[in-house]
Scaffold this motif. Sequence first.
Motif, PDB file in Angstrom:
ATOM      1  N   ARG A 191       7.640  -8.873  -5.351  1.00  0.00           N
ATOM      2  CA  ARG A 191       7.605  -8.337  -3.983  1.00  0.00           C
ATOM      3  C   ARG A 191       8.855  -8.702  -3.182  1.00  0.00           C
ATOM      4  NH1 ARG A 191       1.612  -8.496  -1.393  1.00  0.00           N
ATOM      5  NH2 ARG A 191       0.558  -7.204  -2.910  1.00  0.00           N
ATOM      6  N   LEU A 192       9.962  -8.869  -3.876  1.00  0.00           N
ATOM      7  CA  LEU A 192      11.223  -9.136  -3.192  1.00  0.00           C
ATOM      8  C   LEU A 192      11.940  -7.820  -2.912  1.00  0.00           C
ATOM      9  CD1 LEU A 192      12.384 -12.133  -5.386  1.00  0.00           C
ATOM     10  CD2 LEU A 192      11.818 -12.255  -2.955  1.00  0.00           C
ATOM     11  N   GLN A 193      12.819  -7.866  -1.938  1.00  0.00           N
ATOM     12  CA  GLN A 193      13.666  -6.715  -1.663  1.00  0.00           C
ATOM     13  C   GLN A 193      14.983  -7.229  -1.094  1.00  0.00           C
ATOM     14  OE1 GLN A 193      12.594  -3.499   1.387  1.00  0.00           O
ATOM     15  NE2 GLN A 193      12.482  -2.397  -0.562  1.00  0.00           N
ATOM     16  N   ALA A 228       1.932  -1.429  -2.289  1.00  0.00           N
ATOM     17  CA  ALA A 228       2.516  -2.464  -3.155  1.00  0.00           C
ATOM     18  C   ALA A 228       1.661  -2.683  -4.401  1.00  0.00           C
ATOM     19  CB  ALA A 228       2.668  -3.769  -2.372  1.00  0.00           C
ATOM     20  N   LYS A 229       0.353  -2.469  -4.261  1.00  0.00           N
ATOM     21  CA  LYS A 229      -0.567  -2.744  -5.377  1.00  0.00           C
ATOM     22  C   LYS A 229      -0.880  -1.487  -6.192  1.00  0.00           C
ATOM     23  CE  LYS A 229      -3.561  -4.232  -2.330  1.00  0.00           C
ATOM     24  NZ  LYS A 229      -4.633  -4.840  -1.520  1.00  0.00           N
ATOM     25  N   THR A 289       9.371   2.516   0.637  1.00  0.00           N
ATOM     26  CA  THR A 289      10.453   1.538   0.501  1.00  0.00           C
ATOM     27  C   THR A 289       9.933   0.133   0.784  1.00  0.00           C
ATOM     28  OG1 THR A 289      12.049   3.202   1.219  1.00  0.00           O
ATOM     29  CG2 THR A 289      12.774   0.914   1.271  1.00  0.00           C
ATOM     30  N   ALA A 290       9.110   0.002   1.807  1.00  0.00           N
ATOM     31  CA  ALA A 290       8.595  -1.326   2.176  1.00  0.00           C
ATOM     32  C   ALA A 290       7.662  -1.895   1.113  1.00  0.00           C
ATOM     33  CB  ALA A 290       7.858  -1.248   3.515  1.00  0.00           C
ATOM     34  N   SER A 291       7.067  -1.056   0.299  1.00  0.00           N
ATOM     35  CA  SER A 291       6.099  -1.530  -0.698  1.00  0.00           C
ATOM     36  C   SER A 291       6.758  -2.300  -1.835  1.00  0.00           C
ATOM     37  CB  SER A 291       5.339  -0.338  -1.291  1.00  0.00           C
ATOM     38  OG  SER A 291       6.174   0.388  -2.192  1.00  0.00           O
ATOM     39  N   ARG A 292       8.050  -2.040  -2.060  1.00  0.00           N
ATOM     40  CA  ARG A 292       8.787  -2.699  -3.166  1.00  0.00           C
ATOM     41  C   ARG A 292       8.198  -2.358  -4.537  1.00  0.00           C
ATOM     42  NH1 ARG A 292       8.991  -5.222   1.564  1.00  0.00           N
ATOM     43  NH2 ARG A 292      10.411  -6.945   1.961  1.00  0.00           N
ATOM     44  N   ASN A 293       7.452  -1.267  -4.629  1.00  0.00           N
ATOM     45  CA  ASN A 293       6.787  -0.878  -5.867  1.00  0.00           C
ATOM     46  C   ASN A 293       7.594   0.252  -6.510  1.00  0.00           C
ATOM     47  OD1 ASN A 293       5.082   0.066  -7.869  1.00  0.00           O
ATOM     48  ND2 ASN A 293       3.234   0.002  -6.599  1.00  0.00           N
ATOM     49  N   ALA A 294       8.316  -0.075  -7.570  1.00  0.00           N
ATOM     50  CA  ALA A 294       9.207   0.911  -8.195  1.00  0.00           C
ATOM     51  C   ALA A 294       8.415   2.089  -8.763  1.00  0.00           C
ATOM     52  CB  ALA A 294      10.023   0.235  -9.288  1.00  0.00           C
ATOM     53  N   PHE A 331       1.721  -8.448  10.632  1.00  0.00           N
ATOM     54  CA  PHE A 331       1.030  -7.312  11.228  1.00  0.00           C
ATOM     55  C   PHE A 331      -0.467  -7.518  11.077  1.00  0.00           C
ATOM     56  CE2 PHE A 331       0.380  -3.118  12.730  1.00  0.00           C
ATOM     57  CZ  PHE A 331      -0.701  -2.617  12.027  1.00  0.00           C
ATOM     58  N   TYR A 366      -0.356  -8.275   6.309  1.00  0.00           N
ATOM     59  CA  TYR A 366       1.069  -8.047   6.116  1.00  0.00           C
ATOM     60  C   TYR A 366       1.847  -9.224   6.691  1.00  0.00           C
ATOM     61  CZ  TYR A 366       5.617  -5.713   6.337  1.00  0.00           C
ATOM     62  OH  TYR A 366       6.936  -5.379   6.183  1.00  0.00           O
ATOM     63  N   LEU A 381      14.778  -1.105  -4.735  1.00  0.00           N
ATOM     64  CA  LEU A 381      13.488  -0.404  -4.675  1.00  0.00           C
ATOM     65  C   LEU A 381      12.387  -1.075  -5.496  1.00  0.00           C
ATOM     66  CD1 LEU A 381      14.718   3.298  -4.889  1.00  0.00           C
ATOM     67  CD2 LEU A 381      13.927   2.058  -2.873  1.00  0.00           C
ATOM     68  N   GLY A 382      12.746  -1.919  -6.435  1.00  0.00           N
ATOM     69  CA  GLY A 382      11.690  -2.446  -7.299  1.00  0.00           C
ATOM     70  C   GLY A 382      11.986  -3.801  -7.883  1.00  0.00           C
ATOM     71  N   ASN A 397       0.497  -2.559   7.272  1.00  0.00           N
ATOM     72  CA  ASN A 397      -0.539  -2.905   6.300  1.00  0.00           C
ATOM     73  C   ASN A 397      -0.708  -1.829   5.229  1.00  0.00           C
ATOM     74  OD1 ASN A 397      -1.633  -1.349   8.531  1.00  0.00           O
ATOM     75  ND2 ASN A 397      -3.615  -1.556   7.530  1.00  0.00           N
ATOM     76  N   LEU A 413       7.547  -9.903   0.605  1.00  0.00           N
ATOM     77  CA  LEU A 413       6.245  -9.506   1.129  1.00  0.00           C
ATOM     78  C   LEU A 413       5.222 -10.472   0.548  1.00  0.00           C
ATOM     79  CD1 LEU A 413       4.921  -7.226   2.790  1.00  0.00           C
ATOM     80  CD2 LEU A 413       4.706  -5.912   0.693  1.00  0.00           C
ATOM     81  N   ALA A 443       1.700  -0.463   3.707  1.00  0.00           N
ATOM     82  CA  ALA A 443       2.651  -0.807   2.648  1.00  0.00           C
ATOM     83  C   ALA A 443       2.031  -1.784   1.656  1.00  0.00           C
ATOM     84  CB  ALA A 443       3.931  -1.403   3.249  1.00  0.00           C
ATOM     85  N   LEU A 444       1.109  -2.612   2.146  1.00  0.00           N
ATOM     86  CA  LEU A 444       0.420  -3.556   1.250  1.00  0.00           C
ATOM     87  C   LEU A 444      -0.397  -2.795   0.206  1.00  0.00           C
ATOM     88  CD1 LEU A 444      -1.044  -6.418   3.479  1.00  0.00           C
ATOM     89  CD2 LEU A 444       0.905  -6.500   1.928  1.00  0.00           C
ATOM     90  N   PRO A 482      16.597   5.002  -9.753  1.00  0.00           N
ATOM     91  CA  PRO A 482      15.292   4.334  -9.590  1.00  0.00           C
ATOM     92  C   PRO A 482      15.383   2.917  -9.028  1.00  0.00           C
ATOM     93  CG  PRO A 482      15.417   5.424 -11.729  1.00  0.00           C
ATOM     94  CD  PRO A 482      16.787   5.485 -11.130  1.00  0.00           C
TER      95      PRO A 482
END
Lengths: 347, 302
Positions: free
Chosen positions: A79-81, B71-72, B93-98, A178, A136, A74-75, B65, A130, B67-68, A49
Amino acid sequence: MNPDIAVILDTALAYFSEDENLQTGGHDPKATGFNLQQLELALGAAVDPYFRFDGNLVFSQFGVELEEAYGTTLGLPARLQARFGQFLHRFGRINSTHLHAWNFVDQPFALGRVFGGEGGRGLGVELSWLAPLPWYAEVVGTAMLAYGVGSARSFYGDADLPVDGPADLLYVTALEQFFPLNDDWSCLWGLSAALGPNATGRDNRTDVYGTDLYLKYRPVTRESQQAVAWQTEVFYRRRQIPDQLLEDVSLYSELTVQLTKRWAVAGRYEFGSPAVGLGGEKGLDPLDPEWVAERQRVALNATFWPSEFSRLRLQGSYDAPGWLDRGVWATFLAVELVAGAHGAHTF
Amino acid sequence: MPLRSIFVILVTLVGLAGTARADLRVVTTTPDLAAIAQAVGAGHVQVTALALSTQDPHFVDARPNLALELAKADLLVLVGLDLEVGWLPTLQTASRNADIQRGGKGYLDASGLVPLLDVASGKVDRAQGDIHPGGNPHYLYDPRRAAKVASGIARRMAELDPANGQAYLAGAKGFSEKLQKWQQHWEAELQRLKGRKVIAYHQSLTYLADWLGFEVVIHLEPKPGIPPNPGHVARVIELAKKNGVKLMVQESYYPVKTSELVVQKVGAKLAVLPGGTNFQGGESYLGFVDQCVKRLSAATQP
């Protein structure tokens, strides 16, 4: 629980009007006749995970190289990666993409000139954020080794120099934004910088700044299989060498028109200025000493996709380096085949 | 203020935070799923669909956008069966939301909630076209399966937001009852489709055929995901004439030119169905199915 595996074959039949050509890409067609550009073996999987793994090996007739092998978180909170391992850094737009995702058979010479035939990549770590904005906006920061004759040629390149401290690393930073102008129009704009040491002398450094713009029209609010996309990148490079501070500009601009689901046409213009001193005096460019005048190249191509997994591309180009008496005409007929796991396409 | 009072207030606030919450944020890949989630959500959810009804869900651009939105998200609902494999993973993956990664508490593959058709058996490869080996993903054409999806979404929402759990379950029950009532009306309207032979553009009508009892004899795509070619179109026309086919059906996001040629040659009618629920325009899932029924009915009028 096996990873996703895909193999991507790129081959091309090429013709060059001159015996010597100036192709910069490590996997460009290089000689008249049949060329194996590369066979890419791509692997990817969620590890747990918390992380995913992605990697790819590139096979050619001369051997195999590890192009990328990295982990991605992944988490992380806020909002870091993070990415860590060997990867193509995120300077600009095209650098972090692979040959099979390009709109042209060969690498833009701007990329090869500044970073190298393999594109800018290295062993290191990347942290991206992000931003909590209504649009974005992503901020990326990378620290990596500055070596690689084909991947960091404006920096340490193939010099055998130790890492004594942070100043011996390559730092890449980027801001990508974006803007969905509406459902049919998209705009992606980036600013990038790559800063690091070069091998021309103690404490000599190279700074590369870039900007990239991607504008796409793809009608999705009605039935249509057409799209138009315009992509432009500019690279400004400044290098400290013994007794001189050099600067040069390289750019490419390409327009792609998707005519139907299976057919597209595209055109690309490229430009590279000679490296000159800050006062405009002639530069003693240690990397490309022959590059003493402007270079321009234009290319046109037509692409046909029998299916989503195979592609034929016919491309013609004319390369006019100002320091040569004659330009170089080139024609490629390239075929790409993809087998295995269906990859997810980035925008 | 005495320390004890502050402590009581803090504990109360923490307790309240554990039970009450802002609306559950649900993101779905397709607008059909969004409409179902909205119906189930009983006013306690904010729902976003990543794709429009006018888009082929196999080929959505992974615009950053989107992915935004992910993210939420508290919950991501997808059709599955590789329908979104070409674009969704990049956005996840870009969302960073586990929570919304595969296997996460906020990840729901709706294909696991319904009985599937066209599950591949034997050796499978892309010589058969761009097939979905795990089953045909276009199950939301069948309102019976949509009711099962609604129940599954409600159960997951109730796990994520227990305070409103009963409301979600009641929402799914109400949605299912309404669908059943309309189903009787739709089946009566399209009784004449039973046993009819039909041409389809893409292999997407399997569940619609299962529900309404018609038979797809041939597809305009020679293989799934491969656009029509002249040789295959000629075969389609020949087979359609031989079988007395009087109806061709396709989604609005496919080109109509070749389909119009075929129906003209065969003496059939073309029914162009909406690609999905116009969720962004405020349409409900019931409204979408009703539109499909109306268009099929119009194309099969004696």
